[in-house]
Motif scaffolding. Structure first.
Motif, PDB file in Angstrom:
ATOM      1  N   ASN A   1      16.516  -4.258  41.939  1.00 40.67           N
ATOM      2  CA  ASN A   1      17.263  -5.182  41.075  1.00 40.67           C
ATOM      3  C   ASN A   1      16.764  -5.201  39.637  1.00 40.67           C
ATOM      4  O   ASN A   1      16.799  -6.241  38.972  1.00 40.67           O
ATOM      5  CB  ASN A   1      17.245  -6.605  41.646  1.00 40.67           C
ATOM      6  CG  ASN A   1      17.880  -6.685  43.022  1.00 40.67           C
ATOM      7  OD1 ASN A   1      18.886  -6.023  43.297  1.00 40.67           O
ATOM      8  ND2 ASN A   1      17.277  -7.477  43.903  1.00 40.67           N
ATOM      9  N   ILE A   2      16.273  -4.072  39.157  1.00 44.11           N
ATOM     10  CA  ILE A   2      15.878  -3.946  37.754  1.00 44.11           C
ATOM     11  C   ILE A   2      16.812  -2.969  37.065  1.00 44.11           C
ATOM     12  O   ILE A   2      17.075  -1.883  37.590  1.00 44.11           O
ATOM     13  CB  ILE A   2      14.425  -3.471  37.619  1.00 44.11           C
ATOM     14  CG1 ILE A   2      13.456  -4.585  38.019  1.00 44.11           C
ATOM     15  CG2 ILE A   2      14.122  -3.031  36.203  1.00 44.11           C
ATOM     16  CD1 ILE A   2      11.994  -4.239  37.859  1.00 44.11           C
ATOM     17  N   SER A   3      17.314  -3.342  35.913  1.00 45.01           N
ATOM     18  CA  SER A   3      18.208  -2.473  35.160  1.00 45.01           C
ATOM     19  C   SER A   3      17.375  -1.461  34.363  1.00 45.01           C
ATOM     20  O   SER A   3      16.943  -1.742  33.248  1.00 45.01           O
ATOM     21  CB  SER A   3      19.081  -3.301  34.210  1.00 45.01           C
ATOM     22  OG  SER A   3      19.872  -2.466  33.394  1.00 45.01           O
ATOM     23  N   TRP A   4      17.164  -0.292  34.953  1.00 47.12           N
ATOM     24  CA  TRP A   4      16.387   0.733  34.262  1.00 47.12           C
ATOM     25  C   TRP A   4      17.102   1.188  33.002  1.00 47.12           C
ATOM     26  O   TRP A   4      16.473   1.609  32.024  1.00 47.12           O
ATOM     27  CB  TRP A   4      16.110   1.913  35.192  1.00 47.12           C
ATOM     28  CG  TRP A   4      17.340   2.677  35.622  1.00 47.12           C
ATOM     29  CD1 TRP A   4      18.062   2.504  36.760  1.00 47.12           C
ATOM     30  CD2 TRP A   4      17.975   3.735  34.903  1.00 47.12           C
ATOM     31  NE1 TRP A   4      19.124   3.376  36.811  1.00 47.12           N
ATOM     32  CE2 TRP A   4      19.085   4.156  35.687  1.00 47.12           C
ATOM     33  CE3 TRP A   4      17.733   4.369  33.680  1.00 47.12           C
ATOM     34  CZ2 TRP A   4      19.945   5.170  35.279  1.00 47.12           C
ATOM     35  CZ3 TRP A   4      18.586   5.382  33.273  1.00 47.12           C
ATOM     36  CH2 TRP A   4      19.682   5.779  34.059  1.00 47.12           C
ATOM     37  N   GLN A   5      18.444   1.087  33.020  1.00 45.50           N
ATOM     38  CA  GLN A   5      19.201   1.501  31.837  1.00 45.50           C
ATOM     39  C   GLN A   5      18.836   0.637  30.619  1.00 45.50           C
ATOM     40  O   GLN A   5      18.674   1.148  29.505  1.00 45.50           O
ATOM     41  CB  GLN A   5      20.709   1.400  32.108  1.00 45.50           C
ATOM     42  CG  GLN A   5      21.195   2.256  33.264  1.00 45.50           C
ATOM     43  CD  GLN A   5      21.217   1.507  34.591  1.00 45.50           C
ATOM     44  OE1 GLN A   5      20.508   0.499  34.751  1.00 45.50           O
ATOM     45  NE2 GLN A   5      22.010   1.983  35.534  1.00 45.50           N
ATOM     46  N   ALA A   6      18.718  -0.679  30.838  1.00 47.47           N
ATOM     47  CA  ALA A   6      18.363  -1.574  29.738  1.00 47.47           C
ATOM     48  C   ALA A   6      16.957  -1.293  29.235  1.00 47.47           C
ATOM     49  O   ALA A   6      16.701  -1.315  28.021  1.00 47.47           O
ATOM     50  CB  ALA A   6      18.481  -3.028  30.194  1.00 47.47           C
ATOM     51  N   HIS A   7      16.025  -1.011  30.146  1.00 39.03           N
ATOM     52  CA  HIS A   7      14.646  -0.737  29.749  1.00 39.03           C
ATOM     53  C   HIS A   7      14.552   0.548  28.927  1.00 39.03           C
ATOM     54  O   HIS A   7      13.908   0.582  27.874  1.00 39.03           O
ATOM     55  CB  HIS A   7      13.760  -0.626  30.994  1.00 39.03           C
ATOM     56  CG  HIS A   7      13.542  -1.933  31.682  1.00 39.03           C
ATOM     57  ND1 HIS A   7      12.627  -2.092  32.710  1.00 39.03           N
ATOM     58  CD2 HIS A   7      14.113  -3.149  31.501  1.00 39.03           C
ATOM     59  CE1 HIS A   7      12.653  -3.352  33.126  1.00 39.03           C
ATOM     60  NE2 HIS A   7      13.558  -4.006  32.411  1.00 39.03           N
ATOM     61  N   ILE A   8      15.203   1.604  29.389  1.00 44.01           N
ATOM     62  CA  ILE A   8      15.139   2.876  28.684  1.00 44.01           C
ATOM     63  C   ILE A   8      15.876   2.790  27.345  1.00 44.01           C
ATOM     64  O   ILE A   8      15.393   3.293  26.325  1.00 44.01           O
ATOM     65  CB  ILE A   8      15.736   4.006  29.543  1.00 44.01           C
ATOM     66  CG1 ILE A   8      14.924   4.161  30.838  1.00 44.01           C
ATOM     67  CG2 ILE A   8      15.771   5.314  28.767  1.00 44.01           C
ATOM     68  CD1 ILE A   8      13.467   4.477  30.611  1.00 44.01           C
ATOM     69  N   GLY A   9      17.029   2.138  27.335  1.00 41.41           N
ATOM     70  CA  GLY A   9      17.768   1.986  26.090  1.00 41.41           C
ATOM     71  C   GLY A   9      16.974   1.229  25.050  1.00 41.41           C
ATOM     72  O   GLY A   9      16.911   1.613  23.869  1.00 41.41           O
ATOM     73  N   GLY A  10      16.349   0.122  25.460  1.00 42.73           N
ATOM     74  CA  GLY A  10      15.533  -0.651  24.524  1.00 42.73           C
ATOM     75  C   GLY A  10      14.331   0.130  24.038  1.00 42.73           C
ATOM     76  O   GLY A  10      13.988   0.087  22.854  1.00 42.73           O
ATOM     77  N   LEU A  11      13.686   0.851  24.949  1.00 40.80           N
ATOM     78  CA  LEU A  11      12.505   1.641  24.596  1.00 40.80           C
ATOM     79  C   LEU A  11      12.833   2.704  23.555  1.00 40.80           C
ATOM     80  O   LEU A  11      12.123   2.851  22.545  1.00 40.80           O
ATOM     81  CB  LEU A  11      11.938   2.297  25.852  1.00 40.80           C
ATOM     82  CG  LEU A  11      10.746   3.235  25.670  1.00 40.80           C
ATOM     83  CD1 LEU A  11       9.528   2.467  25.181  1.00 40.80           C
ATOM     84  CD2 LEU A  11      10.428   3.960  26.985  1.00 40.80           C
ATOM     85  N   VAL A  12      13.914   3.433  23.766  1.00 40.51           N
ATOM     86  CA  VAL A  12      14.288   4.508  22.846  1.00 40.51           C
ATOM     87  C   VAL A  12      14.659   3.957  21.472  1.00 40.51           C
ATOM     88  O   VAL A  12      14.196   4.451  20.437  1.00 40.51           O
ATOM     89  CB  VAL A  12      15.454   5.330  23.438  1.00 40.51           C
ATOM     90  CG1 VAL A  12      16.005   6.311  22.404  1.00 40.51           C
ATOM     91  CG2 VAL A  12      14.996   6.082  24.682  1.00 40.51           C
ATOM     92  N   VAL A  13      15.485   2.925  21.451  1.00 41.86           N
ATOM     93  CA  VAL A  13      15.908   2.358  20.168  1.00 41.86           C
ATOM     94  C   VAL A  13      14.730   1.721  19.440  1.00 41.86           C
ATOM     95  O   VAL A  13      14.563   1.911  18.233  1.00 41.86           O
ATOM     96  CB  VAL A  13      17.036   1.329  20.374  1.00 41.86           C
ATOM     97  CG1 VAL A  13      17.347   0.605  19.065  1.00 41.86           C
ATOM     98  CG2 VAL A  13      18.290   2.014  20.898  1.00 41.86           C
ATOM     99  N   GLY A  14      13.890   0.972  20.155  1.00 43.27           N
ATOM    100  CA  GLY A  14      12.740   0.332  19.521  1.00 43.27           C
ATOM    101  C   GLY A  14      11.791   1.343  18.911  1.00 43.27           C
ATOM    102  O   GLY A  14      11.326   1.174  17.778  1.00 43.27           O
ATOM    103  N   ALA A  15      11.505   2.421  19.648  1.00 42.76           N
ATOM    104  CA  ALA A  15      10.599   3.451  19.135  1.00 42.76           C
ATOM    105  C   ALA A  15      11.210   4.170  17.941  1.00 42.76           C
ATOM    106  O   ALA A  15      10.519   4.457  16.950  1.00 42.76           O
ATOM    107  CB  ALA A  15      10.268   4.445  20.246  1.00 42.76           C
ATOM    108  N   ALA A  16      12.510   4.465  18.001  1.00 42.87           N
ATOM    109  CA  ALA A  16      13.169   5.184  16.910  1.00 42.87           C
ATOM    110  C   ALA A  16      13.206   4.345  15.637  1.00 42.87           C
ATOM    111  O   ALA A  16      12.925   4.843  14.535  1.00 42.87           O
ATOM    112  CB  ALA A  16      14.582   5.580  17.328  1.00 42.87           C
ATOM    113  N   VAL A  17      13.553   3.067  15.766  1.00 42.60           N
ATOM    114  CA  VAL A  17      13.617   2.194  14.592  1.00 42.60           C
ATOM    115  C   VAL A  17      12.222   2.005  13.995  1.00 42.60           C
ATOM    116  O   VAL A  17      12.042   2.051  12.773  1.00 42.60           O
ATOM    117  CB  VAL A  17      14.249   0.837  14.960  1.00 42.60           C
ATOM    118  CG1 VAL A  17      14.122  -0.152  13.802  1.00 42.60           C
ATOM    119  CG2 VAL A  17      15.712   1.025  15.341  1.00 42.60           C
TER     120      VAL A  17
END
Length: 304
Positions: free
Chosen positions: A248-264
């Motif tokens: 019940n963990i949204s891995w999509q949200a975790h990966i999306g946030g990680l990529v955008v946060g690191a890129a910004v």
């Protein structure tokens, strides 16, 4: 600022490993850390711990904790923002917003599901009351409101503890406006990837996408400062393991946030000093356009 030959702040041309500048007092020592007041490179021996970052010995001797030496540039964060009196203000506000929404959900009692369904991130939710609603129906605000919702106390507590631990150092290094932009973009990135890849009628909520964005940004910041990367990499690895193994963990949200946060964060801490604002704005706009593109593609899939 006028430079005096032989003074501690005379510019140095020394380049060390990886093209890093030499310390202003020890030119043969490459460093990625700069004094938060005069922005001169300083090596570990010259670093004097301050309320925000580090200062060089000369600035410590010639200034009081709140001002800056005559003729020197006003103190700036690593990303070029002015140094705030309270480097935790935005983090406190974000904590307050999350807590307020969580309490509002609890106060709904038996109607908790009613509030969650109107704020979480969904595609088309046909089984729920008509008319259908969700991002696909034009309610884009759900990409944002889902970031502030938590259905369980453990979920809320873990995310808020992570925010309190990761947030202040990033807020101090980036400045309030840039930190706010990074947090929101990371959260939106997590929402967008969850919307794109998750099952059509699968609700998704939580600040985890934004928190993973802060984790990615922390890794980028530590790399920029030449700090030991092992602790943050171990933490990131453990979180990724839980992401993919825990139910019940949204891995999509975790990966999306990680990529955008690191890129910004990368765009913010590596921007050339003379074009900082332009690069920062361009980085944030590029991240936002990528998020919009993902949402647009998914919406076409759902409504096509």
């Amino acid at each position: 600022m006028t430079q005096v030959p032989g003074s501690p702040h005379t510019p140095q041309d020394a380049q060390g490993d990886g093209g890093l500048p030499g310390c202003s007092r020890h030119p043969d020592r490459p460093t990625g850390v700069r004094c938060t007041r005069c922005e001169q490179p300083i090596c570990p021996e010259c670093m004097v711990s301050a309320s925000v970052g580090f200062q060089c010995p000369s600035c410590v001797r010639t200034g009081s904790g709140t001002g800056h030496p005559p003729g020197a540039a006003a103190p700036r964060t690593l990303a070029g923002s002015t140094i705030a009196a309270d480097p935790r203000l935005i983090t406190k506000i974000l904590l307050g917003l999350n807590a307020a929404v969580f309490i509002a959900v609890l106060l709904n009692g038996g109607e908790t599901g009613w509030l969650l369904r109107r704020l979480d991130l969904v595609g088309l939710v046909e089984p729920w009351p008509s008319p259908p609603y969700g991002v696909a129906e034009g309610q884009w605000y759900r990409l944002l409101t889902a970031m502030f919702l938590h259905a369980q106390i453990a979920h809320f507590a873990f995310n808020m503890l992570s925010l309190w631990w990761l947030g202040p150092p990033l807020e101090a290094a980036l400045g309030r406006l840039r930190y706010t932009a990074l947090y929101l973009l990371a959260g939106l990135g997590g929402s967008a990837l969850s919307y794109l890849l998750a099952a059509q009628n699968q609700p998704s909520l939580g600040a985890s996408g934004a928190i993973f964005g802060l984790l990615g940004a922390t890794a980028v910041l530590l790399r920029r400062l030449n700090y030991d990367m092992k602790p943050v990499l171990i933490l990131l690895g453990l979180n990724l393991v839980f992401t993919f193994l825990w139910p019940n963990i949204s891995w999509q949200a975790h990966i999306g946030g990680l990529v955008v946060g690191a890129a910004v964060a990368f765009g913010m801490v590596h921007a050339p000093r003379h074009r900082r604002t332009l690069v920062h704005v361009a980085t944030c706009l590029a991240a936002l356009l990528a998020i919009v593109a993902l949402v647009w593609v998914r919406t076409l899939q759902l409504l096509g």
